[in-house]
Design a protein around this motif. Structure first.
Motif, mmCIF file in Angstrom:
data_model
loop_
_atom_site.group_PDB
_atom_site.id
_atom_site.type_symbol
_atom_site.label_atom_id
_atom_site.label_comp_id
_atom_site.label_asym_id
_atom_site.label_seq_id
_atom_site.Cartn_x
_atom_site.Cartn_y
_atom_site.Cartn_z
ATOM 1 N N ASP A 95 98.158 -49.270 102.273
ATOM 2 C CA ASP A 95 98.477 -48.936 100.885
ATOM 3 C C ASP A 95 97.307 -49.319 99.982
ATOM 4 O O ASP A 95 96.937 -48.572 99.072
ATOM 5 C CB ASP A 95 99.732 -49.682 100.418
ATOM 6 N N TYR A 118 94.519 -46.843 100.380
ATOM 7 C CA TYR A 118 94.827 -45.614 99.637
ATOM 8 C C TYR A 118 94.564 -45.813 98.151
ATOM 9 O O TYR A 118 93.933 -44.976 97.497
ATOM 10 C CB TYR A 118 96.288 -45.211 99.853
ATOM 11 N N THR A 144 91.358 -43.583 96.827
ATOM 12 C CA THR A 144 91.788 -42.281 96.296
ATOM 13 C C THR A 144 91.191 -42.064 94.910
ATOM 14 O O THR A 144 91.165 -42.995 94.101
ATOM 15 C CB THR A 144 93.324 -42.226 96.194
#
Length: 207
Positions: A36, A39, A43
């Motif tokens: 997580d 990401y 991102t």
């Protein structure tokens, strides 16, 4: 300022801030994982979704929202408020204003940053209150007030509109529900009403 321009101003204002290199403090099976975190940090900013922010807001193993490291993400955090998506994160919707209030932006941000945030909240609320009655959510004024935003100038402008009486009635009804239906006691309502700038709105509506 139109909302789309206010959002762009946010991105421009906070664009020079450094992205953090970590947000997870310790391993936790049921909390934010390293995947997580990867990401979140890798991102592109405008691609981040409300689910990851909601996860961070309710997770116990991350740096708490409001920390300096999250300032880089403020444009996307606030932009997500304006996006109506059936697949929304309940945690994000539930905690966004509470957690944004932790930045204490009125006292900790520089003038340019404060102005960008103020312009966003003003434009967002102005657009929200311009919707037809069945679509608008007047209670957003009280939600955003928790962050420290001063909504009085906007209310003064809206008071000149023909539908001000209708909007004021809905705002007072929201207060009634908050005090009599949604909290457990008068003491709890008193705590709620003192958060951010809510008290100034309550006083304004009583005149």
């Amino acid at each position: 300022m139109e909302l789309v321009l206010a959002i762009e101003q946010l991105y421009q204002t906070f664009s020079k801030l450094t992205k953090p290199t970590k947000i997870v403090n310790y391993g936790c099976v049921s909390c934010i994982s390293k995947d997580d975190e990867k990401y979140f940090l890798q991102t592109p900013l405008k691609k981040l979704n409300d689910h990851i922010f909601g996860g961070i807001m309710e997770s116990g193993n991350v740096i708490e929202m409001g920390n300096e490291c999250y300032k880089y993400f403020i444009p996307r955090i606030l932009e997500l408020i304006t996006i109506e998506n059936y697949d929304f994160s309940f945690s994000f919707v539930e905690y966004i204003y509470r957690d944004f209030a932790k930045f204490d932006y009125k006292n900790t941000f520089n003038e340019k940053e404060r102005r960008a945030v103020d312009n966003f909240f003003y434009s967002y609320l102005e657009q929200e209150l311009a919707k037809p009655k069945v679509e608008r959510d007047e209670s957003e004024i009280f939600n955003i007030a928790e962050t420290g935003f001063n909504a009085i100038p906007l209310l003064e402008k809206i008071q000149q509109r023909k539908d001000w009486g209708e909007i004021k009635k809905e705002l007072n009804y929201h207060l009634y529900l908050q005090e009599n239906k949604w909290v457990k006691s008068k003491a709890e309502f008193k705590i709620w009403s003192k958060k951010g700038t809510r008290k100034s709105i309550i006083n304004y509506l009583s005149n």
